[in-house]
Motif scaffolding. Structure first.
Motif, short mmCIF file in Angstrom:
data_model
loop_
_atom_site.label_atom_id
_atom_site.label_comp_id
_atom_site.label_asym_id
_atom_site.label_seq_id
_atom_site.Cartn_x
_atom_site.Cartn_y
_atom_site.Cartn_z
N PHE A 119 0.84 -1.20 0.00
CA PHE A 119 0.00 0.00 0.00
C PHE A 119 0.88 1.25 0.00
O PHE A 119 0.58 2.23 -0.68
N PHE A 120 1.98 1.20 0.73
CA PHE A 120 2.91 2.32 0.75
C PHE A 120 3.52 2.53 -0.65
O PHE A 120 3.62 3.65 -1.13
N ARG A 121 3.90 1.42 -1.29
CA ARG A 121 4.46 1.51 -2.65
C ARG A 121 3.44 2.12 -3.62
O ARG A 121 3.76 2.94 -4.45
N PHE A 122 2.18 1.68 -3.47
CA PHE A 122 1.12 2.18 -4.33
C PHE A 122 0.98 3.70 -4.19
O PHE A 122 1.00 4.43 -5.18
N LEU A 123 0.89 4.18 -2.95
CA LEU A 123 0.70 5.63 -2.73
C LEU A 123 1.93 6.41 -3.18
O LEU A 123 1.81 7.49 -3.75
N SER A 124 3.12 5.84 -2.96
CA SER A 124 4.35 6.52 -3.40
C SER A 124 4.40 6.63 -4.92
O SER A 124 4.85 7.63 -5.47
N SER A 125 3.95 5.57 -5.61
CA SER A 125 3.92 5.62 -7.07
C SER A 125 2.86 6.59 -7.56
O SER A 125 3.07 7.32 -8.52
N MET A 126 1.72 6.62 -6.87
CA MET A 126 0.62 7.51 -7.28
C MET A 126 1.01 8.98 -7.17
O MET A 126 0.60 9.80 -7.95
N ARG A 127 1.82 9.29 -6.17
CA ARG A 127 2.14 10.70 -5.94
C ARG A 127 3.04 11.25 -7.05
O ARG A 127 3.03 12.42 -7.33
N LYS A 128 3.83 10.38 -7.70
CA LYS A 128 4.74 10.91 -8.72
C LYS A 128 4.40 10.46 -10.14
O LYS A 128 5.11 10.82 -11.07
N ALA A 129 3.34 9.69 -10.29
CA ALA A 129 3.01 9.16 -11.62
C ALA A 129 2.54 10.27 -12.57
O ALA A 129 1.89 11.22 -12.13
N ASP A 130 2.88 10.12 -13.86
CA ASP A 130 2.31 11.02 -14.86
C ASP A 130 0.81 10.78 -14.87
O ASP A 130 0.36 9.65 -14.69
N SER A 131 0.06 11.86 -15.13
CA SER A 131 -1.40 11.70 -15.01
C SER A 131 -1.96 10.63 -15.95
O SER A 131 -2.92 9.95 -15.60
N HIS A 132 -1.33 10.42 -17.11
CA HIS A 132 -1.90 9.42 -18.03
C HIS A 132 -1.60 7.97 -17.60
O HIS A 132 -2.11 7.03 -18.18
N THR A 133 -0.75 7.81 -16.56
CA THR A 133 -0.49 6.44 -16.11
C THR A 133 -1.23 6.08 -14.81
O THR A 133 -1.14 4.96 -14.32
N VAL A 134 -1.98 7.05 -14.27
CA VAL A 134 -2.66 6.82 -12.99
C VAL A 134 -3.65 5.65 -13.07
O VAL A 134 -3.70 4.79 -12.19
N ARG A 135 -4.39 5.61 -14.15
CA ARG A 135 -5.39 4.54 -14.33
C ARG A 135 -4.76 3.15 -14.32
O ARG A 135 -5.22 2.24 -13.63
N ALA A 136 -3.68 3.01 -15.09
CA ALA A 136 -2.99 1.71 -15.17
C ALA A 136 -2.43 1.32 -13.80
O ALA A 136 -2.48 0.15 -13.41
N LEU A 137 -1.94 2.31 -13.09
CA LEU A 137 -1.37 2.06 -11.76
C LEU A 137 -2.44 1.52 -10.80
O LEU A 137 -2.21 0.54 -10.09
N VAL A 138 -3.60 2.13 -10.83
CA VAL A 138 -4.67 1.72 -9.91
C VAL A 138 -5.15 0.31 -10.25
O VAL A 138 -5.27 -0.55 -9.38
#
Ligand code: ZN
Length: 245
Positions: A119-138
Motif C-alpha cells: 500500500f505504501f508503494r502504491f501511494l508513493s507511485s501515485m504521488r509521482k506518476a504522470d497523469s496518463h499512467t494513474v489509471r494503469a497504476l490503480v
C-alpha cells in the motif's frame, strides 16, 4: 487488561459515529486491519483532526482489549498525508479504489507486512506518476492485491481440466464464474475473450514481474475486474471503482 499498541497505519475508511466521533478502519503494520473508535475527533478543536482522512499515513496509539472488536484510538499524528495525491481529484478517486478494496476484503487483525508495504508503494507511485499512467497504476495494484484477499485467478491452463487454452486467433477464453482461463469444452456463459497479451500481463502483475500495459490491455482488464471481484469476493461491489472515471 488493555494492551497499549503504538504503531503506524493507513486510514482506509471512516464512518461518523454519534455526534462528534468516527469509527475508522486502519491498516496497521503491527496488527493488520483494525477498527478504531476516534472519540470527539469531529470537534473543531480535536488534536487528532486531519489524521483520519482516507489514505493518511499516521503514527497511532490505541488500546486493545479482549472481547472487543472496536478499539479506542488514543492518539494519531500524521506522518504523511500524501498532498500530491490529495490535491488532484482523479488521484484521490484512484487511491480510494485501493482503500475500499482493502477495507472490504482484508481479514481483520491479521498482521501482513507485505500488504502494508504494498500500500505504501502504491501511494508513493501515485504521488509521482504522470497523469496518463494513474489509471494503469490503480488497476494493476488492484489486481496485485487479489492474493491478499485469498483469491488468485487461474491463468496457466484450463481451470477445470488443466487442458490447453487459446486458439489460433491470439485470444483466450476467460471464465468469470470459474475464476480463470478455460478450454473450449469448459466454455460457459460468463466467458470473455481476452487477448493473449492481457493474460500475460495479468500473470506478470500477480507474480510481481515488470510488465507494460497498452491501452487495449488496460481496457480489457477494466472490463472484467469489477465482475470478477463481485463473483469471487462475497458479492462485493467497489463503489469507488465506478466513480474512478
Ligand atoms: Zn477444460
Amino acid at each position: 487488561m488493555a494492551n497499549i499498541i503504538k504503531c503506524r497505519g493507513f486510514v482506509l475508511n471512516t464512518i461518523p459515529f454519534k455526534e462528534s466521533s468516527l469509527i475508522a478502519s486502519v491498516l496497521t503494520n503491527k496488527s493488520g486491519k483494525v477498527k478504531l473508535l476516534a472519540k470527539g475527533i469531529r470537534r473543531p478543536k480535536s488534536k487528532m483532526c486531519g489524521a483520519m482522512e482516507p489514505f493518511s499515513f499516521d503514527e497511532i496509539i490505541f488500546y486493545k482489549r479482549e472481547f472487543k472488536d472496536i478499539y479506542t484510538l488514543s492518539d494519531a499524528v500524521v506522518i504523511d498525508s500524501f498532498p500530491e495525491i490529495r490535491g488532484d481529484p482523479f488521484r484521490v478517486s484512484g487511491a480510494m479504489v485501493l482503500c475500499e478494496f482493502y477495507d472490504k476484503t482484508l481479514p481483520m487483525e491479521e498482521s501482513n507486512t507485505q500488504v502494508f508495504s504494498e500500500f505504501f508503494r502504491f501511494l508513493s507511485s501515485m504521488r509521482k506518476a504522470d497523469s496518463h499512467t494513474v489509471r494503469a497504476l490503480v488497476i494493476s495494484y488492484l489486481i496485485r492485491a487479489f492474493p491478499y484477499s485469498g483469491v488468485m485467478p487461474h491463468l496457466d491452463d484450463c481451470v477445470q481440466c488443466h487442458g490447453p487454452v487459446g486458439g489460433g486467433n491470439g485470444k483466450i477464453d476467460f471464465s468469470i464464474s470459474a475464476g480463470g482461463t478455460v478450454c473450449r469444452k469448459h466454455h460457459d456463459d460468463s466467458v470473455l475473450l481476452l487477448d493473449r497479451q492481457t493474460v500475460e500481463a495479468l500473470k506478470s502483475m500477480l507474480q510481481r514481474r515488470h510488465f507494460q500495459l497498452s491501452n487495449s490491455t488496460l481496457a480489457e482488464m477494466e472490463g472484467f475486474v469489477a465482475d470478477y471481484i463481485y463473483v469471487h469476493m462475497n458479492n462485493i461491489r467497489l463503489h469507488s471503482l465506478k466513480h474512478f472515471k
